[in-house]
Design an enzyme around this catalytic site. Structure first.
Site, PDB file in Angstrom:
ATOM      1  N   GLY A   8       0.832  -1.211   0.000  1.00  9.32           N
ATOM      2  CA  GLY A   8       0.000   0.000   0.000  1.00  9.32           C
ATOM      3  C   GLY A   8       0.861   1.252   0.000  1.00  9.32           C
ATOM      4  O   GLY A   8       1.992   1.236   0.488  1.00  9.32           O
ATOM      5  N   GLY A  10      -0.153   4.274   1.360  1.00  6.91           N
ATOM      6  CA  GLY A  10      -0.767   5.255   2.263  1.00  6.91           C
ATOM      7  C   GLY A  10       0.296   6.042   3.023  1.00  6.91           C
ATOM      8  O   GLY A  10       1.497   5.781   2.888  1.00  6.91           O
ATOM      9  N   ASN A  98      -6.248   0.890  11.765  1.00  7.46           N
ATOM     10  CA  ASN A  98      -7.209   1.390  12.744  1.00  7.46           C
ATOM     11  C   ASN A  98      -8.348   0.393  12.844  1.00  7.46           C
ATOM     12  O   ASN A  98      -8.673  -0.276  11.860  1.00  7.46           O
ATOM     13  CB  ASN A  98      -7.816   2.710  12.251  1.00  7.46           C
ATOM     14  N   ALA A 125       1.333  11.077   9.949  1.00  4.96           N
ATOM     15  CA  ALA A 125       1.881  11.321   8.613  1.00  4.96           C
ATOM     16  C   ALA A 125       0.753  11.727   7.678  1.00  4.96           C
ATOM     17  O   ALA A 125      -0.394  11.322   7.874  1.00  4.96           O
ATOM     18  CB  ALA A 125       2.568  10.070   8.076  1.00  4.96           C
ATOM     19  N   LYS A 197      -6.785   1.586  21.521  1.00  8.79           N
ATOM     20  CA  LYS A 197      -6.804   2.444  20.324  1.00  8.79           C
ATOM     21  C   LYS A 197      -8.216   2.502  19.752  1.00  8.79           C
ATOM     22  O   LYS A 197      -8.662   3.548  19.281  1.00  8.79           O
ATOM     23  CB  LYS A 197      -5.812   1.890  19.292  1.00  8.79           C
ATOM     24  N   ASN A 215      -9.202  17.436  15.842  1.00  4.36           N
ATOM     25  CA  ASN A 215      -9.312  16.531  16.996  1.00  4.36           C
ATOM     26  C   ASN A 215      -9.549  17.258  18.321  1.00  4.36           C
ATOM     27  O   ASN A 215     -10.307  16.805  19.175  1.00  4.36           O
ATOM     28  CB  ASN A 215      -8.052  15.677  17.113  1.00  4.36           C
ATOM     29  N   SER A 267      -8.319  10.560  10.622  1.00  7.71           N
ATOM     30  CA  SER A 267      -8.351   9.826   9.356  1.00  7.71           C
ATOM     31  C   SER A 267      -9.777   9.729   8.822  1.00  7.71           C
ATOM     32  O   SER A 267     -10.002   9.794   7.606  1.00  7.71           O
ATOM     33  CB  SER A 267      -7.748   8.438   9.544  1.00  7.71           C
ATOM     34  N   GLU A 279     -13.677   3.987   7.859  1.00  2.51           N
ATOM     35  CA  GLU A 279     -13.425   2.763   8.627  1.00  2.51           C
ATOM     36  C   GLU A 279     -14.476   2.577   9.733  1.00  2.51           C
ATOM     37  O   GLU A 279     -14.216   1.892  10.712  1.00  2.51           O
ATOM     38  CB  GLU A 279     -12.032   2.842   9.241  1.00  2.51           C
TER      39      GLU A 279
HETATM   40  O1  PAF Z   1      -7.424   7.764  12.984  1.00  3.78           O
HETATM   41  C1  PAF Z   1      -6.780   8.737  13.388  1.00  3.78           C
HETATM   42  O2  PAF Z   1      -6.856   9.855  12.878  1.00  3.78           O
HETATM   43  C2  PAF Z   1      -5.838   8.530  14.562  1.00  3.78           C
HETATM   44  O3  PAF Z   1      -5.864   7.174  14.910  1.00  3.78           O
HETATM   45  C3  PAF Z   1      -6.112   9.418  15.790  1.00  3.78           C
HETATM   46  C4  PAF Z   1      -5.424   8.831  16.999  1.00  3.78           C
HETATM   47  C5  PAF Z   1      -7.581   9.572  16.065  1.00  3.78           C
HETATM   48  C6  PAF Z   1      -5.449  10.763  15.618  1.00  3.78           C
HETATM   49  O4  PAF Z   1      -5.946  11.526  14.579  1.00  3.78           O
END
Ligand code: PAF
Length: 313
Positions: A8, A10, A98, A125, A197, A215, A267, A279
């Site tokens: 990938g 990404g 994730n 990133a 997570k 965030n 993300s 996701e």
């Molecule tokens: O998915 C994401 O963006 C990351 O896992 C997190 C920890 C929420 C930070 O942006």
């Protein structure tokens, strides 16, 4: 030393490739779309690292090689099916995504005895398009990667020393990844790390995507009720699945990650903004799925799944 094979193109996969290049770890990248594969990486001090040209197709891997799949869970099955004929020597496979569901997909195809590692990363990133039209990857936040081997319900956590004795191939793979993109921290209870997570993603990702915010704003009081409900439901489900969590600690951890990654767009926010599949099924959808199995009502997570899905209709 074996070679690191990164599937990938990404942001996280490209970051691992660039860091492997910088740290002298032999690697190859296999993006699905070579045009969107970054040509270089930009580090936080402004320095850059050129990436070597990506490969077109899988190659047979050696036992000492490591195949890492920094993909979305929904891409995992197709990628593994494509690689399956090239894994006869049983190189270590590392899942890095994730949400949940990757272990189930991988064991269905590889079997329970396959040398497998599960990982989660907090490195930040971002793929950026330069004015020249070239794509590069920007390192936006120094983090860490947690890694471990699934115990398939044996309930016997292994220390890294024990793992080095019982499965030296896995210990070598962890050492290779730690050289490529440090720090890589071994977790004897990787499932707990993945569920932790999951709790972070279950709160930050849908709220940032639905409200189009960075965030840090999920800590605002207007989201307090929703945060509490998600964390309470998560905790009930995790506990029913045999993982020890308490809702207050879960909530505190979510807020500290939201603060630490405050300027980021999650993300899921990015997926929605760019019209990509999210996701949500592997995050809040996984909580809903587990809750159903355990007979636990989870109205807040159920609503979030519906609302995020409605965004992409
Ligand atoms: O998915 C994401 O963006 C990351 O896992 C997190 C920890 C929420 C930070 O942006």
């Amino acid at each position: 030393m074996g070679k690191l094979h990164i599937v990938g193109g990404g942001a996280i996969g490209s970051l691992i490739a660039a860091s492997a290049q910088k740290n002298g770890v032999p690697y190859d990248c296999y993006p699905r779309d070579r045009k969107s594969m970054p040509s270089w990486a930009q580090w936080q001090d402004g320095q850059t690292t050129m990436l070597k040209p990506a490969k077109f197709a899988p190659v047979a891997l050696a036992e000492t090689d490591v195949l890492i799949l920094p993909l979305k869970v929904y891409q995992l099955k197709a990628a593994l099916l494509q690689w399956l004929p090239y894994l006869t020597q049983q190189p270590t496979v590392v899942l890095l995504h994730n949400g949940m569901g990757g272990l189930e997909a991988a064991t269905e195809l590889l079997g329970c005895d396959y040398p497998l590692l599960l990982a989660t990363t907090s490195h930040g990133a971002l793929k950026v398009k330069a004015s020249t039209g070239d794509v590069y990857v920007q390192y936006t936040g120094v983090g860490a990667t947690q890694i471990g081997a699934p115990d398939f319900g044996t309930g016997t956590p292994q220390t890294l020393t024990a793992l080095s004795a019982s499965a030296p191939q896995l210990a070598n793979a962890i050492a290779m990844l730690d050289t490529a993109l440090p720090p890589v921290q071994y977790q004897d209870d990787i499932l707990k790390a993945l569920w932790t997570k999951l709790s972070v993603n279950a709160v930050i990702n849908p709220l940032t995507a639905l409200h189009n915010i960075q965030n840090k704003y999920i800590a605002d009081t207007e989201f307090e009720q929703s945060r509490n409900a998600i964390c309470d439901e998560f905790t009930q489900v995790a506990n029913a699945c045999g993982l020890e969590f308490d809702a207050q600690t879960v909530h505190k951890n979510v807020l500290s990650v939201a603060k630490a990654t405050g300027e980021n767009f999650s993300s899921m926010h990015q997926d929605v903004a760019h019209g990509r599949q999210t996701e949500i099924d592997a995050i809040n959808g996984y909580i809903v799925e587990m809750a159903k199995k355990k007979g636990i009502p989870v109205p807040e997570n159920t609503l979030l799944v519906e609302r995020v899905k409605a965004l992409s209709l």
